[in-house]
Design a protein around this motif. Sequence first.
Motif, PDB file in Angstrom:
ATOM      1  N   SER A 404      39.804  48.516  66.832  1.00 20.87           N
ATOM      2  CA  SER A 404      39.396  48.798  65.592  1.00 20.87           C
ATOM      3  C   SER A 404      38.970  47.606  64.865  1.00 20.87           C
ATOM      4  O   SER A 404      38.207  47.708  64.000  1.00 20.87           O
ATOM      5  N   ALA A 405      38.869  46.262  65.547  1.00 19.16           N
ATOM      6  CA  ALA A 405      38.129  45.343  65.223  1.00 19.16           C
ATOM      7  C   ALA A 405      38.841  44.725  63.782  1.00 19.16           C
ATOM      8  O   ALA A 405      38.452  44.125  62.998  1.00 19.16           O
ATOM      9  N   GLU A 406      40.260  45.449  63.320  1.00 20.64           N
ATOM     10  CA  GLU A 406      40.889  44.911  62.299  1.00 20.64           C
ATOM     11  C   GLU A 406      41.671  43.615  62.489  1.00 20.64           C
ATOM     12  O   GLU A 406      42.104  43.115  63.869  1.00 20.64           O
ATOM     13  N   LEU A 407      41.701  42.696  61.678  1.00 22.98           N
ATOM     14  CA  LEU A 407      42.553  41.527  61.885  1.00 22.98           C
ATOM     15  C   LEU A 407      43.709  41.503  62.126  1.00 22.98           C
ATOM     16  O   LEU A 407      44.491  42.215  61.104  1.00 22.98           O
ATOM     17  N   LYS A 408      44.371  40.918  63.087  1.00 28.67           N
ATOM     18  CA  LYS A 408      45.747  40.971  63.236  1.00 28.67           C
ATOM     19  C   LYS A 408      46.262  39.469  62.932  1.00 28.67           C
ATOM     20  O   LYS A 408      45.784  38.633  63.274  1.00 28.67           O
ATOM     21  N   VAL A 409      47.243  39.447  61.881  1.00 31.28           N
ATOM     22  CA  VAL A 409      47.542  38.256  61.230  1.00 31.28           C
ATOM     23  C   VAL A 409      48.981  37.809  62.004  1.00 31.28           C
ATOM     24  O   VAL A 409      49.757  38.626  62.035  1.00 31.28           O
ATOM     25  N   PHE A 410      48.793  36.547  62.466  1.00 30.55           N
ATOM     26  CA  PHE A 410      50.197  35.939  63.092  1.00 30.55           C
ATOM     27  C   PHE A 410      50.771  35.145  62.061  1.00 30.55           C
ATOM     28  O   PHE A 410      51.925  35.282  62.091  1.00 30.55           O
TER      29      PHE A 410
END
Length: 412
Positions: A404-410
């Motif tokens: 999805s190219a969505e930002l996954k936040v750590f």
Amino acid sequence: MKLTSVKGTNDYLPRETALRDFLQGKILETYRSCGFERITTPILEDIENLDKSEGGENLGLIFKVMKRGDKLTEALAGGNPKELADIGLRYDLTLPLSRYYACHRNALGTPFKVIQLDRVFRAERPQKGRLREFVQCDIDILGSSSANCEVELIDTTAKALLAVGIEHFKVRINDRRILKSLISFAGFAEEDADSVCITLDKLDKIGADGVKEELLSKGFDPDSIERFVSIMGITPFTLEEARKYCSDTEAVDSVASIMASVEALSEGRYEIVYDRSLVRGQGYYTGTIFEVESLDFGSSIAGGGRYDNMIGKFIGENIPAVGFSIGFERIASILSAKADTLPSVKKRLAVIYSESQVVSAIQTADGYRKDYDVALFEKPKKLGKLFAKLEEAGYYGCLITDESAELKVFHA
């Protein structure tokens, strides 16, 4: 072959290097904003220059480089160990700057306001807080004898320390001329002043009794020693008290003027205090000397002073000079625990892409690089392990180009 670095030197991991780059960048930015210009000099200096630089105990810590080829063979045959080396590694940045200015002064402005951020080398016995290779961050003003130079250096150094997050500190100031007047008043000969200063510089480590014992072991007059120890024991010892013992009232007036100016500039963010026991170990200091003490860690994090005779050793004409050096390794150590909260450090993102998508991955990364530092990673079979490594390395988050190219936040 050995895996570890040479004792007294360090390897730095990426996160440590990022912190060091940030600190040096902020210090350099502050120095430049205050009108100083950066130069660089070689790490190697002629051994004669180093040996005659009046660097105090540092002269015994010079890394010497042996002669090469026929010159080394000839020196070995001569049997004189002092003839084996012709160059050495610089132990600070002041001697190289003095040589540099003496060589290039016709091309430089007056006064010359200069920055040096570079490595220096000392053959220390490796221990905590003492490295053989370390970074110094210096600013100097050459060509002016005005005490306003000291004010400018102290103010600029304080601005740099505040900019990197060092907040609780005080500036200690003295003048070698005042110190030598106190030594003379106690009855020591003028030629003994440097030796007395070397011993006094150990006051924090060996105490007043230790200073007394060492001066006695040097063969100085016991009555002079008693008078000197008595003077150094007077509390409080203000500048007005110093006037009673000091024949050089100009030095007292100079320190008082510097302190008043710095107090006005500090606006309560730090204090400046007169410290009659401040010595600074280098023998080349001729006037004002100063140090910055961290109140949180009880250690010196910057120091410097006036060295009006150093450049004259090269050209036979004394040029006034004064400098201030930040102890970079100490502030890097102090701030290492706060690395994740330092201001102005961009967060890091990872762009994870399939092998055939490198072009679009770079294009995607470029779209984020204004606000983030972005690294690219080919998509592995097991994303979980990569996520764990990225999170451990301090990445803010990641995105996967073929999903999805969505930002996954750590780290929020």
